[in-house]
Design a protein around this motif. Structure first.
Motif, mmCIF file in Angstrom:
data_model
loop_
_atom_site.group_PDB
_atom_site.id
_atom_site.type_symbol
_atom_site.label_atom_id
_atom_site.label_comp_id
_atom_site.label_asym_id
_atom_site.label_seq_id
_atom_site.Cartn_x
_atom_site.Cartn_y
_atom_site.Cartn_z
ATOM 1 N N ALA A 45 -32.255 -1.319 -14.471
ATOM 2 C CA ALA A 45 -31.290 -2.423 -14.384
ATOM 3 C C ALA A 45 -29.926 -2.001 -14.932
ATOM 4 O O ALA A 45 -28.886 -2.297 -14.341
ATOM 5 C CB ALA A 45 -31.819 -3.639 -15.131
ATOM 6 N N GLN A 46 -29.946 -1.277 -16.059
ATOM 7 C CA GLN A 46 -28.687 -0.782 -16.630
ATOM 8 C C GLN A 46 -27.993 0.172 -15.667
ATOM 9 O O GLN A 46 -26.774 0.132 -15.501
ATOM 10 C CB GLN A 46 -28.948 -0.054 -17.953
ATOM 11 C CG GLN A 46 -29.267 -0.964 -19.125
ATOM 12 C CD GLN A 46 -29.731 -0.153 -20.338
ATOM 13 O OE1 GLN A 46 -30.444 0.830 -20.212
ATOM 14 N NE2 GLN A 46 -29.323 -0.586 -21.525
ATOM 15 N N ARG A 76 -26.346 -1.589 -12.795
ATOM 16 C CA ARG A 76 -25.195 -2.408 -13.175
ATOM 17 C C ARG A 76 -24.043 -1.563 -13.703
ATOM 18 O O ARG A 76 -22.957 -2.079 -13.967
ATOM 19 C CB ARG A 76 -25.598 -3.422 -14.258
ATOM 20 C CG ARG A 76 -26.280 -4.667 -13.723
ATOM 21 C CD ARG A 76 -26.214 -5.802 -14.740
ATOM 22 N NE ARG A 76 -26.708 -5.388 -16.047
ATOM 23 C CZ ARG A 76 -27.970 -5.547 -16.456
ATOM 24 N NH1 ARG A 76 -28.854 -6.094 -15.651
ATOM 25 N NH2 ARG A 76 -28.340 -5.157 -17.661
ATOM 26 N N SER A 77 -24.283 -0.268 -13.891
ATOM 27 C CA SER A 77 -23.279 0.592 -14.524
ATOM 28 C C SER A 77 -22.056 0.753 -13.628
ATOM 29 O O SER A 77 -22.167 0.751 -12.400
ATOM 30 C CB SER A 77 -23.876 1.974 -14.810
ATOM 31 O OG SER A 77 -24.163 2.637 -13.590
ATOM 32 N N ILE A 90 -21.652 1.479 -9.401
ATOM 33 C CA ILE A 90 -20.827 0.595 -8.561
ATOM 34 C C ILE A 90 -19.687 1.387 -7.907
ATOM 35 O O ILE A 90 -19.408 1.228 -6.716
ATOM 36 C CB ILE A 90 -20.326 -0.609 -9.390
ATOM 37 C CG1 ILE A 90 -21.537 -1.509 -9.705
ATOM 38 C CG2 ILE A 90 -19.248 -1.396 -8.637
ATOM 39 C CD1 ILE A 90 -21.345 -2.463 -10.851
#
Length: 407
Positions: free
Chosen positions: A211-212, A215-216, A220
């Motif tokens: 998840a990290q 989302r980093s 992106i």
């Protein structure tokens, strides 16, 4: 890691190159089948070729799932499944009773099966290499570049001797005969074979959750850049032949522009791979993206075949060269155990970018009755990709060398 530098890693590269070549070749045999299929079935050329767009979308929506499965179960079962599904779906497509059925089988199934090869093999090869990583990933990608030069002529030769259904069935047989045995050679990178998650911290890898990672800012930036990068070259790849024809170049000659682009792309993959190992993947990618934007713009200024060849050679060299470097950057910044998922994510963004080309180019041409704005738009999109990639910063914990010597 002694094992990671074993000679078997080059077997993985060869297997990856061959699998990618045949898989992409199966999908890209469609343009060769277009006219004969339209003649023999009465289906519209637009309807048949939209199977290609559906294929890109199917690749986009399945890439990440296949990548995640290869992280969980290893690349072999995933690549083997993809090979079997690809063979079966080409065979089914060759028997399709209606255009809708063909679009589902050739677009949906072939696209989804092709995606099972790309991200898992890129992740696998990136994991097998500590040194020579850029060139290894680029060689697998060069396999994809071989597809138009090997599978397309094969499809063309078959279609000149058989009706399209028989020809496509034979293509399916060739795909199965090559891919199913070769996929059995694929092995997990040694660092993951022990199933120690403890290995992660020793290798100086960031201890982050999936998840990290997703989302980093790094992830992106990579997917956004890859989307714009693929959107930049998708239009020019797909519409340049039509554009050359509108400039008064005969179709038979115009089609050869595609081959020049493909041949130059082979050189580009190797050159960028060597440069990436030498100067670092990020620096080479950023400069490549800037050059790609101006390469696309170059098409605006050409009218004669020789000039088309020159621009196609430069453009093909650059866009093909940049593509493998994304996987190298991912390997440098994300934990090995989630390689497939993260590379699958960028592959998803890339396929969506590729799907914009046929659509945008057609709309622009219908609106302005000229392809000029397509290439100007590609130039702007390419500059966007360059500017976004400029903001990329490596993960803080991704550099094992970050420990000061004085400590």
């Amino acid at each position: 890691s002694r094992m990671a530098n074993s000679t078997y890693r080059w077997v993985i590269v060869a297997a990856g190159g061959l699998l990618c070549c045949v898989a992409i070749g199966g999908m890209f045999s469609l343009p060769v089948f277009l006219q004969p299929m339209a003649r023999e079935t009465g289906w519209s050329v637009t309807g048949i070729s939209s199977a290609m767009t559906i294929g890109f979308l199917a690749m986009a929506f399945t890439s990440m799932a296949w990548g995640t499965l290869s992280d969980r179960f290893g690349p072999l079962p995933v690549v083997l499944t993809g090979s079997v599904v690809l063979t079966a779906s080409l065979a089914l497509a060759s028997r399709a009773p209606s255009l809708l059925a063909f679009q589902f089988m050739f677009g949906g199934l072939v696209g989804a099966a092709t995606a099972a090869i790309f991200a898992p093999m890129m992740a696998c090869v990136a994991g097998w290499f500590d040194t020579h990583r850029s060139i290894a990933v680029s060689l697998v990608s060069a396999g994809m570049g071989m597809a138009p030069m090997t599978m397309s002529p094969l499809a063309a030769w078959l279609i000149s001797h058989h009706d399209w259904r028989t020809a496509m069935l034979i293509v399916s047989g060739v795909v199965g005969a090559i891919m199913i045995p070769v996929s059995l050679l694929v092995r997990r990178p040694p660092a993951l074979q022990d199933d120690h998650v403890a290995v992660a911290s020793e290798n100086g890898e960031p201890a982050m959750s999936l998840a990290q990672a997703l989302r980093s800012p790094q992830f992106i930036i990579l997917i956004t850049t890859n989307f714009f990068c693929c959107a930049t070259h998708s239009g020019p790849i797909i519409h340049t032949v039509s554009y050359a024809v509108t400039c008064g170049i005969p179709l038979v000659a115009a089609v050869t522009i595609y081959s020049v682009e493909g041949l130059a792309g082979m050189g580009g993959r190797i050159a960028f791979g060597l440069l990436g190992d030498r100067f670092g993947a990020k620096r080479v990618l950023v400069l490549g993206l800037l050059a790609q934007a101006f390469g696309a713009l170059g098409y605006v200024f050409v009218r004669e075949l020789a000039a088309f060849y020159a621009v196609a050679a430069i453009f093909g060299f650059i866009y093909a060269g940049t593509m493998p470097l994304y996987s190298v950057l991912i390997r440098e910044n994300f934990p090995l155990r989630m390689m497939g998922t993260v590379i699958g994510g960028t592959a998803m963004a890339g396929s969506l970018g590729m799907a914009t080309g046929p659509l945008a180019g057609g709309l622009i041409y219908d609106t302005f009755a000229s392809y000029t704005w397509l290439y100007v738009g590609s130039w702007a999109t390419g500059l966007g990709a360059f500017l976004i990639m400029m903001t990329f910063r490596p993960m803080a914990s991704a550099r094992p060398t970050a420990v000061p010597a004085s400590a």
